[in-house]
Design an enzyme around this catalytic site. Sequence first.
Site, PDB file in Angstrom:
ATOM      1  N   GLU A   1      38.157  36.271  37.259  1.00  0.00           N
ATOM      2  CA  GLU A   1      38.427  37.158  36.125  1.00  0.00           C
ATOM      3  C   GLU A   1      37.424  36.950  34.998  1.00  0.00           C
ATOM      4  O   GLU A   1      37.171  37.859  34.218  1.00  0.00           O
ATOM      5  CB  GLU A   1      39.843  36.922  35.577  1.00  0.00           C
TER       6      GLU A   1
ATOM      7  N   HIS B   1      38.738  24.953  61.260  1.00  0.00           N
ATOM      8  CA  HIS B   1      39.142  25.531  62.544  1.00  0.00           C
ATOM      9  C   HIS B   1      39.423  27.024  62.408  1.00  0.00           C
ATOM     10  O   HIS B   1      40.012  27.626  63.291  1.00  0.00           O
ATOM     11  CB  HIS B   1      40.344  24.762  63.096  1.00  0.00           C
TER      12      HIS B   1
ATOM     13  N   LYS C   1      46.763  49.247  37.248  1.00  0.00           N
ATOM     14  CA  LYS C   1      48.018  49.465  36.507  1.00  0.00           C
ATOM     15  C   LYS C   1      48.168  50.942  36.168  1.00  0.00           C
ATOM     16  O   LYS C   1      49.248  51.514  36.327  1.00  0.00           O
ATOM     17  CB  LYS C   1      48.025  48.640  35.220  1.00  0.00           C
TER      18      LYS C   1
END
Length: 443
Positions: free
Chosen positions: A285, A306, A420
């Site tokens: 951010e 792995h 949003k």
Amino acid sequence: MKTLELDIRKSGITPTDEMKKAAEAANALLHSGKGAGSDFLGWVHLPSSITDADLAAIEKTAGNLRAKADLIICIGIGGSYLGAKAVLEAMSDPFKQLRREQKDPTVVFAGQNISEDYIHALLEASKEHSVAAIVISKSGTTTEPAIAFRLIKAEIEKRYGKKEAAERIVAVTDAARGALKTLATNEGYPTFVIPDDVGGRFSVLTPVGLLPLAAAGIDIRALVRGAQEMEKATDEKIPYAENPAAIYATVRNALYRNGKKTEILGSYEPQLQYVNEWWKQLYGESEGKEGKGIFPASVTLTADLHSMGQYIQEGERTLFETIISVKTPAHEVKVETDAENLDGLNYLAGKRISEVNRMAEIGVQLAHVDGGVPNIRIEIPRIDAQTIGGLLYFFEKACGISGYLLGVNPFDQPGVEAYKKNMFALLEKPGYEEASKAIKARL
Ligand code: PA5
């Protein structure tokens, strides 16, 4: 004892005088408050400005919740969630739930997603417990925690009545603004303030992180002490060569300029997995904007060797790695001798598991460096509240320096708003009528 040692010898970068000066200037800019995002620099001196009275108030409220509840639901998202989660996971017995006797209340998290099944499972499981809640939102208007809180508040009120609910719910929010502040005032909840000048992802050392951690039984004074030491160790007056935050920021910035666009944070201790998640938010951010920024990724080792090991060793050569290495484990377990040796492991008999882990770490480091993945190593002496406090502040300080070196404002997050707006338009939130028509036409 130092709470952190930084080793850049395998990074392939030798900081030049120009790089050192740039990092020192960036650090000075953080301290002078004259750089971009200067309204959000409250975290720089946060550790040293926390008073004994601040900590005592947090401990008192945490004590009240602990006395009432064996399950504390902590509601928040992003910076209002990840710091507490990271420290809690780092400090907790990974098999706590298997223990018959629970010394501390269990702290769980909600409001960090909008999953119906997650909240359903939590509400169902909570029925078997005495419940309290800590609701955290700086803006006080974030949808995810607001939905979770509405449901959890209703459940607490149903079970204990409104008066008792006001003793089981604590709010952490803005001093004056936002729906949560109004709600907390109206309902009479004990409330802690998130300072205006501390952004969400830098807020772990405010009540955002400290209250849930104190409620979980973590020594928040030691956490703050570790951060205070690191505040001193990364001060603008500290010479470059002794300032780990300035060096880390320089090296990752130089690697980025050399085409290493992804940084993988890893550790050989699974308890640190959520420190990785917290770090991803902090750097993602803060730096990912204006078409720039290192992509922060993470691995937990050796498990991810792995799964991701092949890619790291031989995939796109745009990666570098930063490893958090823990010098001394808290407990001792040795490989036993087996008379039959059918698994062929007797060559390890008598060795501590941590010795095997250390050889894995060194072997992986050399293999990855040989494969073109530069390595930065951060060693902490052990996992405890003090070292974790130091580590968190180290990453914060380095992030501020790094953002300025990159030439962005590390303290805003304009990109977080885009989803949003679409979500509100799709949900037909009042005020979004036009946006709603427009977005529906695109479906
Ligand atoms: O770092 C940030 O600012 C964000 O991640 C916020 O913490 C997150 O969006 C939650 O915001 P709030 O605390 O206002 O609910």
